[in-house]
Design a protein around this motif. Structure first.
Motif, mmCIF file in Angstrom:
data_model
loop_
_atom_site.group_PDB
_atom_site.id
_atom_site.type_symbol
_atom_site.label_atom_id
_atom_site.label_comp_id
_atom_site.label_asym_id
_atom_site.label_seq_id
_atom_site.Cartn_x
_atom_site.Cartn_y
_atom_site.Cartn_z
ATOM 1 N N GLU A 140 -2.967 -6.499 7.657
ATOM 2 C CA GLU A 140 -3.890 -6.628 6.531
ATOM 3 C C GLU A 140 -3.730 -5.484 5.524
ATOM 4 O O GLU A 140 -3.820 -5.691 4.318
ATOM 5 N N LYS A 141 -3.504 -4.272 6.014
ATOM 6 C CA LYS A 141 -3.442 -3.095 5.136
ATOM 7 C C LYS A 141 -2.066 -2.872 4.519
ATOM 8 O O LYS A 141 -1.947 -2.176 3.506
ATOM 9 N N LEU A 142 -1.028 -3.440 5.093
ATOM 10 C CA LEU A 142 0.333 -3.202 4.614
ATOM 11 C C LEU A 142 0.533 -3.541 3.129
ATOM 12 O O LEU A 142 1.086 -2.712 2.394
ATOM 13 N N PRO A 143 0.103 -4.697 2.632
ATOM 14 C CA PRO A 143 0.316 -4.984 1.201
ATOM 15 C C PRO A 143 -0.347 -3.958 0.274
ATOM 16 O O PRO A 143 0.216 -3.592 -0.770
ATOM 17 N N THR A 144 -1.518 -3.473 0.646
ATOM 18 C CA THR A 144 -2.200 -2.462 -0.164
ATOM 19 C C THR A 144 -1.402 -1.165 -0.166
ATOM 20 O O THR A 144 -1.227 -0.534 -1.214
ATOM 21 N N LEU A 145 -0.893 -0.775 0.986
ATOM 22 C CA LEU A 145 -0.074 0.439 1.064
ATOM 23 C C LEU A 145 1.205 0.295 0.246
ATOM 24 O O LEU A 145 1.640 1.254 -0.410
ATOM 25 N N GLN A 146 1.793 -0.877 0.262
ATOM 26 C CA GLN A 146 2.997 -1.115 -0.542
ATOM 27 C C GLN A 146 2.679 -0.989 -2.032
ATOM 28 O O GLN A 146 3.457 -0.410 -2.795
ATOM 29 N N GLN A 147 1.528 -1.503 -2.428
ATOM 30 C CA GLN A 147 1.100 -1.381 -3.827
ATOM 31 C C GLN A 147 0.826 0.083 -4.176
ATOM 32 O O GLN A 147 1.199 0.554 -5.243
ATOM 33 N N HIS A 148 0.182 0.812 -3.283
ATOM 34 C CA HIS A 148 -0.066 2.238 -3.513
ATOM 35 C C HIS A 148 1.249 2.988 -3.666
ATOM 36 O O HIS A 148 1.376 3.866 -4.525
ATOM 37 N N SER A 149 2.225 2.657 -2.837
ATOM 38 C CA SER A 149 3.532 3.314 -2.895
ATOM 39 C C SER A 149 4.181 3.097 -4.268
ATOM 40 O O SER A 149 4.701 4.034 -4.874
ATOM 41 N N LYS A 150 4.113 1.883 -4.724
ATOM 42 C CA LYS A 150 4.688 1.555 -6.041
ATOM 43 C C LYS A 150 3.984 2.343 -7.145
ATOM 44 O O LYS A 150 4.634 2.932 -8.016
ATOM 45 N N LYS A 151 2.663 2.371 -7.108
ATOM 46 C CA LYS A 151 1.889 3.084 -8.132
ATOM 47 C C LYS A 151 2.098 4.596 -8.052
ATOM 48 O O LYS A 151 2.121 5.276 -9.066
ATOM 49 N N ALA A 152 2.258 5.119 -6.837
ATOM 50 C CA ALA A 152 2.487 6.565 -6.672
ATOM 51 C C ALA A 152 3.793 6.969 -7.355
ATOM 52 O O ALA A 152 3.875 8.058 -7.962
ATOM 53 N N LYS A 153 4.786 6.124 -7.267
ATOM 54 C CA LYS A 153 6.094 6.427 -7.876
ATOM 55 C C LYS A 153 6.038 6.424 -9.403
ATOM 56 O O LYS A 153 6.933 6.958 -10.054
#
Length: 170
Positions: free
Chosen positions: A150-163
Motif C-alpha cells: 500500500e505504501k510503495l506507490p507513495t514512496l515512489q512518488q516521494h522519491s520522484k519529487k525529492a529528485k
C-alpha cells in the motif's frame, strides 16, 4: 433462568472471540521483524528531518515538500504502530544512531540546509523504495506485506519529487 443462560452464553462467546483474535495475531519471521524495524525508523527519520527543514529552510519548495513528508510519513508511522500493536509486535520508540546523525546533519547544516535535506530525501527515499519493494513480495506476515504494498506507490512518488528539489542533484 433463560436470562442467566443467555448471559453465560454471551460471556462464553466473548471469551471465544477474544481467544480467536489473540490466535489471529500474526507472527513475524526474522526478516519481517527487520523490515518492521527499518520501516519504523525510516518513517520517524523522515518526519524529524522534515520538521528541521520546515524550521530552518527559507525555500518554499523545500518547506512544502517537508510538510508533505511530515503529513504522509506521520500518517504511515501511525498506521504501522497501530498494526504492530494489534499484532503484539514491537516497533522502535526512537531513532537509531544513523537516523539521529541524518537529523543532526539537517539541523546543523546552516546555509546548506536545503542541499543537505534534499540529498538526504533522495537517498532515503531510494532506500525506502528498495526496502518496501522487497517487503511487498517477500514479507510473510500478510498484514505487514499489505502495508508495504500500500505504501510503495507513495514512496515512489516521494522519491520522484525529492529528485526535483533544489540542491538534490550532486
Amino acid at each position: 433462568m433463560k436470562i442467566k443462560t443467555l448471559t453465560l452464553l454471551g460471556l462464553a462467546m466473548l471469551g471465544i472471540g477474544s481467544a480467536l483474535s489473540a490466535a489471529a495475531a500474526e507472527t513475524l519471521s526474522t526478516s519481517d521483524a527487520d523490515f518492521l524495524r527499518k520501516a519504523a525508523v525510516a518513517g520517524m527519520a523522515e518526519v524529524e528531518q522534515s520538521k528541521a527543514a520546515v524550521q530552518l529552510s527559507s525555500n518554499e519548495k523545500i518547506k512544502a515538500f517537508a510538510q508533505m513528508m511530515i503529513t504522509d510519513h506521520g500518517k504511515a508511522n501511525d498506521e504501522l504502530s497501530a498494526l504492530a500493536k494489534k499484532n503484539g509486535w514491537t516497533v522502535p520508540a526512537e531513532l537509531d544512531s544513523d537516523a539521529q546523525k541524518k537529523v543532526g546533519d539537517v539541523r546543523n547544516a546552516g546555509a546548506q540546509v536545503d542541499t543537505v535535506y534534499a540529498r538526504n530525501m533522495v537517498k532515503d527515499h531510494d532506500e525506502a523504495v528498495a526496502l518496501f519493494s522487497n517487503a511487498a513480495t517477500n514479507v510473510t506476515a500478510p498484514s505487514l506485506r499489505s502495508f508495504a504494498q500500500e505504501k510503495l506507490p507513495t514512496l515512489q512518488q516521494h522519491s520522484k519529487k525529492a529528485k526535483e528539489l533544489p540542491g538534490a542533484a550532486k
